[in-house]
Every structure is written in C-alpha cells, then in structure tokens.
Design a protein around this motif. Structure first.
Motif, PDB file in Angstrom:
ATOM      1  N   TYR A   1       5.879   9.904  -9.560  1.00  0.00           N
ATOM      2  CA  TYR A   1       5.620   9.980 -10.995  1.00  0.00           C
ATOM      3  C   TYR A   1       4.865  11.260 -11.351  1.00  0.00           C
ATOM      4  O   TYR A   1       5.207  11.958 -12.308  1.00  0.00           O
ATOM      5  CB  TYR A   1       4.829   8.740 -11.403  1.00  0.00           C
ATOM      6  N   ASP A   2       3.842  11.591 -10.563  1.00  0.00           N
ATOM      7  CA  ASP A   2       3.016  12.773 -10.844  1.00  0.00           C
ATOM      8  C   ASP A   2       3.764  14.084 -10.666  1.00  0.00           C
ATOM      9  O   ASP A   2       3.423  15.085 -11.304  1.00  0.00           O
ATOM     10  CB  ASP A   2       1.758  12.774  -9.971  1.00  0.00           C
ATOM     11  N   ARG A   3       4.768  14.108  -9.793  1.00  0.00           N
ATOM     12  CA  ARG A   3       5.537  15.339  -9.565  1.00  0.00           C
ATOM     13  C   ARG A   3       6.554  15.621 -10.665  1.00  0.00           C
ATOM     14  O   ARG A   3       7.079  16.722 -10.762  1.00  0.00           O
ATOM     15  CB  ARG A   3       6.260  15.276  -8.216  1.00  0.00           C
ATOM     16  N   LEU A   4       6.825  14.619 -11.484  1.00  0.00           N
ATOM     17  CA  LEU A   4       7.815  14.794 -12.544  1.00  0.00           C
ATOM     18  C   LEU A   4       7.249  15.589 -13.716  1.00  0.00           C
ATOM     19  O   LEU A   4       6.074  15.428 -14.059  1.00  0.00           O
ATOM     20  CB  LEU A   4       8.272  13.433 -13.078  1.00  0.00           C
ATOM     21  N   PRO A   5       8.080  16.408 -14.344  1.00  0.00           N
ATOM     22  CA  PRO A   5       7.644  17.036 -15.594  1.00  0.00           C
ATOM     23  C   PRO A   5       7.349  15.938 -16.618  1.00  0.00           C
ATOM     24  O   PRO A   5       7.991  14.882 -16.600  1.00  0.00           O
ATOM     25  CB  PRO A   5       8.859  17.866 -16.024  1.00  0.00           C
TER      26      PRO A   5
ATOM     27  N   VAL B   1      12.597   5.972 -15.158  1.00  0.00           N
ATOM     28  CA  VAL B   1      11.568   6.150 -14.127  1.00  0.00           C
ATOM     29  C   VAL B   1      10.331   5.340 -14.488  1.00  0.00           C
ATOM     30  O   VAL B   1       9.764   4.636 -13.645  1.00  0.00           O
ATOM     31  CB  VAL B   1      11.224   7.637 -13.933  1.00  0.00           C
ATOM     32  N   HIS B   2       9.932   5.418 -15.743  1.00  0.00           N
ATOM     33  CA  HIS B   2       8.745   4.684 -16.192  1.00  0.00           C
ATOM     34  C   HIS B   2       8.969   3.168 -16.085  1.00  0.00           C
ATOM     35  O   HIS B   2       8.084   2.445 -15.623  1.00  0.00           O
ATOM     36  CB  HIS B   2       8.382   5.081 -17.621  1.00  0.00           C
ATOM     37  N   SER B   3      10.134   2.706 -16.493  1.00  0.00           N
ATOM     38  CA  SER B   3      10.386   1.261 -16.434  1.00  0.00           C
ATOM     39  C   SER B   3      10.418   0.757 -14.992  1.00  0.00           C
ATOM     40  O   SER B   3       9.939  -0.341 -14.702  1.00  0.00           O
ATOM     41  CB  SER B   3      11.666   0.887 -17.176  1.00  0.00           C
ATOM     42  N   ARG B   4      10.946   1.566 -14.071  1.00  0.00           N
ATOM     43  CA  ARG B   4      10.936   1.144 -12.657  1.00  0.00           C
ATOM     44  C   ARG B   4       9.525   1.127 -12.103  1.00  0.00           C
ATOM     45  O   ARG B   4       9.151   0.233 -11.342  1.00  0.00           O
ATOM     46  CB  ARG B   4      11.845   2.043 -11.824  1.00  0.00           C
ATOM     47  N   ALA B   5       8.708   2.104 -12.501  1.00  0.00           N
ATOM     48  CA  ALA B   5       7.311   2.124 -12.055  1.00  0.00           C
ATOM     49  C   ALA B   5       6.549   0.937 -12.634  1.00  0.00           C
ATOM     50  O   ALA B   5       5.747   0.307 -11.936  1.00  0.00           O
ATOM     51  CB  ALA B   5       6.653   3.437 -12.455  1.00  0.00           C
TER      52      ALA B   5
ATOM     53  N   GLY C   1       0.821  -1.214   0.000  1.00  0.00           N
ATOM     54  CA  GLY C   1       0.000   0.000   0.000  1.00  0.00           C
ATOM     55  C   GLY C   1       0.853   1.261   0.000  1.00  0.00           C
ATOM     56  O   GLY C   1       0.587   2.206  -0.742  1.00  0.00           O
ATOM     57  N   ALA C   2       1.898   1.271   0.826  1.00  0.00           N
ATOM     58  CA  ALA C   2       2.797   2.427   0.863  1.00  0.00           C
ATOM     59  C   ALA C   2       3.561   2.555  -0.454  1.00  0.00           C
ATOM     60  O   ALA C   2       3.783   3.654  -0.951  1.00  0.00           O
ATOM     61  CB  ALA C   2       3.771   2.309   2.034  1.00  0.00           C
ATOM     62  N   ALA C   3       3.950   1.415  -1.016  1.00  0.00           N
ATOM     63  CA  ALA C   3       4.650   1.432  -2.309  1.00  0.00           C
ATOM     64  C   ALA C   3       3.753   2.019  -3.385  1.00  0.00           C
ATOM     65  O   ALA C   3       4.194   2.853  -4.190  1.00  0.00           O
ATOM     66  CB  ALA C   3       5.082   0.022  -2.690  1.00  0.00           C
ATOM     67  N   ALA C   4       2.489   1.594  -3.380  1.00  0.00           N
ATOM     68  CA  ALA C   4       1.542   2.062  -4.389  1.00  0.00           C
ATOM     69  C   ALA C   4       1.165   3.526  -4.186  1.00  0.00           C
ATOM     70  O   ALA C   4       0.760   4.194  -5.133  1.00  0.00           O
ATOM     71  CB  ALA C   4       0.286   1.200  -4.377  1.00  0.00           C
ATOM     72  N   ALA C   5       1.297   4.033  -2.985  1.00  0.00           N
ATOM     73  CA  ALA C   5       1.038   5.454  -2.739  1.00  0.00           C
ATOM     74  C   ALA C   5       2.244   6.306  -3.126  1.00  0.00           C
ATOM     75  O   ALA C   5       2.102   7.390  -3.694  1.00  0.00           O
ATOM     76  CB  ALA C   5       0.677   5.674  -1.272  1.00  0.00           C
TER      77      ALA C   5
ATOM     78  N   GLY D   1      -1.399   1.504 -11.428  1.00  0.00           N
ATOM     79  CA  GLY D   1      -1.814   1.396 -12.825  1.00  0.00           C
ATOM     80  C   GLY D   1      -2.526   2.645 -13.311  1.00  0.00           C
ATOM     81  O   GLY D   1      -2.315   3.084 -14.443  1.00  0.00           O
ATOM     82  N   ALA D   2      -3.358   3.229 -12.454  1.00  0.00           N
ATOM     83  CA  ALA D   2      -4.071   4.462 -12.832  1.00  0.00           C
ATOM     84  C   ALA D   2      -3.088   5.596 -13.066  1.00  0.00           C
ATOM     85  O   ALA D   2      -3.270   6.409 -13.976  1.00  0.00           O
ATOM     86  CB  ALA D   2      -5.074   4.833 -11.746  1.00  0.00           C
ATOM     87  N   ALA D   3      -2.040   5.657 -12.275  1.00  0.00           N
ATOM     88  CA  ALA D   3      -1.039   6.722 -12.443  1.00  0.00           C
ATOM     89  C   ALA D   3      -0.244   6.534 -13.724  1.00  0.00           C
ATOM     90  O   ALA D   3       0.168   7.511 -14.355  1.00  0.00           O
ATOM     91  CB  ALA D   3      -0.100   6.757 -11.242  1.00  0.00           C
ATOM     92  N   LEU D   4      -0.027   5.299 -14.106  1.00  0.00           N
ATOM     93  CA  LEU D   4       0.769   5.021 -15.306  1.00  0.00           C
ATOM     94  C   LEU D   4      -0.057   5.126 -16.592  1.00  0.00           C
ATOM     95  O   LEU D   4       0.518   5.187 -17.671  1.00  0.00           O
ATOM     96  CB  LEU D   4       1.381   3.617 -15.215  1.00  0.00           C
TER      97      LEU D   4
END
Length: 99
Positions: free
Chosen positions: A63-67, A75-79, A53-57, A95-98
């Motif tokens: 990711y969202d803070r990145l330009p 970054v994308h591949s690690r996510a 849960g903490a990982a998913a938060a 998944g929703a963030a990606l």
C-alpha cells in the motif's frame, strides 16, 4: 488476477498462489496496479495459511509503495477486507497504514 482473488476469497491458497504466479507471468509490462492487487491477494493468503503477522507486514508495504492515486478502489478494498479478518497487533499494523 481475477482468479487470484476468487481463489483467495474461497480460501484455496494453493490455487490462489498459482493464479498469482500466472497473472504476473502474463503481465508483459510492469503494471503497478496488477502487481499491487496480486500482492494484496498474497497477503490475504498468508493470513489464511496461518501467518497474520506476515500478512500485516506485507499489505502496508504494498500500500505504501503505491502512488496516492492508486491507493483507492480495488487495492484499498482488498486491504480493508484483509484488515477485517485480522485481530490484535496485525490488525493494528494494517489499520495504521490504512488511516
């Protein structure tokens, strides 16, 4: 930074957290990419340590803070790798963030 990922992939979270601290201490400028990569490793370590849960938060927040230009590549591949190792609600959150 690379040691952080190596230890994270090996599941050695104690060594990974140490490498993350070292990488941040060695970063003399506020490198957005370095900090994001280390934070993604931290999120992956949280999952290994039993807190998906903490990982998913954490991962979507990083990711969202990145330009937008920085949301690809490493970054994308690690996510995505973290996403593959999650299930249930944590997987849906990341998944929703990606998407």
């Amino acid at each position: 930074m690379h040691l952080s990922q190596a230890y994270t992939l090996l599941g050695d979270t104690r060594a990974a957290y140490g490498a993350q601290d070292d990488a941040l201490a060695l970063t003399t400028s506020p490198s957005v990419m370095t900090r994001a990569l280390v934070a993604m490793d931290t999120a992956a370590c949280l999952r290994v340590d039993g807190d998906p849960g903490a990982a998913a938060a954490m991962a979507p927040a990083v990711y969202d803070r990145l330009p937008p230009a920085y949301r690809s590549g490493l970054v994308h591949s690690r996510a995505q790798l973290l996403h593959q190792h999650l299930d249930g609600a944590p997987r849906r959150v990341l998944g929703a963030a990606l998407a």
